[in-house]
Design an enzyme around this catalytic site. Structure first.
Site, PDB file in Angstrom:
ATOM      1  N   ASP A 109      66.424 -33.170  -6.114  1.00 50.77           N
ATOM      2  CA  ASP A 109      66.227 -31.593  -5.796  1.00 50.77           C
ATOM      3  C   ASP A 109      64.698 -31.252  -5.550  1.00 50.77           C
ATOM      4  O   ASP A 109      63.841 -31.995  -6.244  1.00 50.77           O
ATOM      5  CB  ASP A 109      66.624 -30.761  -7.071  1.00 50.77           C
ATOM      6  CG  ASP A 109      68.134 -30.878  -7.588  1.00 50.77           C
ATOM      7  OD1 ASP A 109      68.840 -31.166  -6.422  1.00 50.77           O
ATOM      8  OD2 ASP A 109      68.581 -30.315  -8.306  1.00 50.77           O
TER       9      ASP A 109
ATOM     10  N   ASP B 141      63.419 -38.657  -5.498  1.00 50.28           N
ATOM     11  CA  ASP B 141      64.226 -37.735  -6.387  1.00 50.28           C
ATOM     12  C   ASP B 141      64.620 -36.631  -5.468  1.00 50.28           C
ATOM     13  O   ASP B 141      64.750 -36.789  -4.050  1.00 50.28           O
ATOM     14  CB  ASP B 141      62.933 -36.989  -6.856  1.00 50.28           C
ATOM     15  CG  ASP B 141      63.359 -35.490  -7.803  1.00 50.28           C
ATOM     16  OD1 ASP B 141      64.345 -35.778  -8.453  1.00 50.28           O
ATOM     17  OD2 ASP B 141      62.786 -34.456  -7.430  1.00 50.28           O
TER      18      ASP B 141
HETATM   19 MG   LIG Z   1      62.892 -32.594  -7.885  1.00 50.26          MG
END
Ligand SMILES: [Mg+2]
Length: 403
Positions: free
Chosen positions: A243, A241
């Site tokens: 952010d 992932d």
């Molecule tokens: Mg995230």
């Protein structure tokens, strides 16, 4: 510095392969149905972010043109340049002089060296014109050897019957600066006529790699390529992932100026690059659907990430993003439950389908339950990042896999 251009020497006659190359140039022999040896080299360079790939062709050049010229392969644009007549490796480069970037990588088109190409293309010290990928060879009777001192190549030695413990040899993959052309007459061999002079002038570096190497130029070794390379292409994937795992999550983060790497993230990616994993980012980008920013902003952000990583000798193989959102401001991006939007596994499943993946060892790291859920739905282990140090998290996962 992020080198984006790669040149492959594909003009050889391949006479040592006998009848195999009567109607097919050597790099276009298949290692599995529909996949040529050259396809695998292109795949390797393209995933390292080489977006401009030039084939230096001669013998049976039309076959390279019809298969590759001006086509896209794995995000790279292909160009075929024809040598008017065989003029050695230096001559081939000379023929391509109008196409060259300041820095580029040049590789033999009939050997495969499974290395971190971003490590080879890290910024060299001032005054350097080239850097050779080297490898250890126990039996050096067929090869000349290379002498190094620190990062510098100091000399080249002729073939010798035996060197105790083996020696370093040239693996046929080079980072070069365009100014190397100043030293190249129209017909010459880089290896014999150009590199020794650069070494004497202290303008040549050498870097040792220990990746899998295969030269497919003999009937035996071509046979070996068909046996070994299909499995060698398969790699486990480390999905990230974005952010909150790789960069600080400011909420719809998209400005290049807001890119702040999380502790250990770049080092973790380098570790995975060196360990032979594919590194693929899967990121919900509902901010695009919501109109907070555009696709070009996200791409600029990712480009900056790749530039930062390139300086470390690291790279991300691919980014998958999902711009859809239930409340999107435009109908195109409005979707109540898009299959790509995590916790749905669409992006992961697509990546598993589009890349030559080995499921064993593949995993995902995220910072939300929706990340872990998407991994579970795709059938791979998902780990929640504890927010401290990405390198420690990844090291622990790799250690666990070894048990
Ligand atoms: Mg995230």
């Amino acid at each position: 510095m992020r080198v984006k251009q790669a040149l492959f020497l594909v003009g050889g006659k391949g006479t040592r392969l006998g009848s195999l190359t009567a109607a097919t140039p050597k790099p276009l022999l298949e290692i599995s149905p529909g996949v040529t040896f050259l396809d695998v080299l292109i795949e390797q360079f393209a995933r390292h972010g080489f977006s401009d790939i030039i084939l230096l062709a001669g013998h049976m050049a039309e076959q390279f043109q019809s298969r590759y010229h001006l086509r896209q392969h794995g995000g790279a644009t292909m160009t075929v340049v024809c040598e008017p007549e065989p003029a050695g490796t230096g001559g081939a480069l000379h023929a391509a002089r109008d196409y060259l970037d300041d820095w580029f990588v040049m590789s033999n088109g009939d050997s495969y060296f499974d290395i971190n190409l971003r490590s080879l293309t890290k910024p060299p010290v001032a005054g350097t014109i080239g850097r050779l990928a080297l490898r250890n060879e126990k039996n050096v009777s067929r090869f000349g050897t290379v002498q190094v001192q620190g990062p510098r190549v100091t000399a080249f030695r002729e073939k010798q019957a035996h060197i105790e413990g083996g020696g370093l040899i040239n693996a046929g993959v080079y980072l070069l600066n365009r100014s190397v052309l100043d030293a190249i007459p129209p017909i010459c061999s880089l290896e014999r006529d150009v590199f020794p002079g650069l070494a004497r002038a202290r303008q040549l570096e050498g870097q040792v790699f220990d990746g899998y190497f295969l030269d497919m130029g003999l009937p035996d070794t071509y046979q070996l390529a068909t046996l070994e390379m299909p499995a060698r292409r398969q790699r486990p994937v480390a999905f990230f992932d974005r952010d909150g795992v790789l960069n600080q999550d400011h909420g719809y983060t998209h400005r290049v100026a807001d890119l702040a790497w999380i502790k250990g993230a770049r080092e973790a990616i380098l570790l995975l690059n060196e360990a032979g994993y594919l590194v693929i980012v899967v990121t919900n980008q509902g901010g695009i659907g919501l109109g907070h920013y555009g696709l070009a902003d996200m791409q600029a952000f990712h480009d900056r990430m790749q530039n930062d990583l390139a300086n470390d000798g690291a790279h991300i193989d691919a980014f998958y993003h999902c711009p859809y959102h239930p409340n999107a401001t435009t109908a195109d991006y409005r979707h109540s439950n898009h299959p790509d939007r995590k916790p749905n596994p669409g992006m992961i499943l697509r990546a598993l389908d589009e890349w030559p993946v080995r499921l064993a060892g593949s995993f995902l790291i995220g910072d939300r339950d929706s990340d872990a859920m998407a991994a579970a739905r795709a059938g791979i282990p998902g780990y929640l990042f504890d927010g401290v140090d990405v390198l420690a998290t990844v090291s622990r996962i790799l250690q666990d896999q070894k048990r």
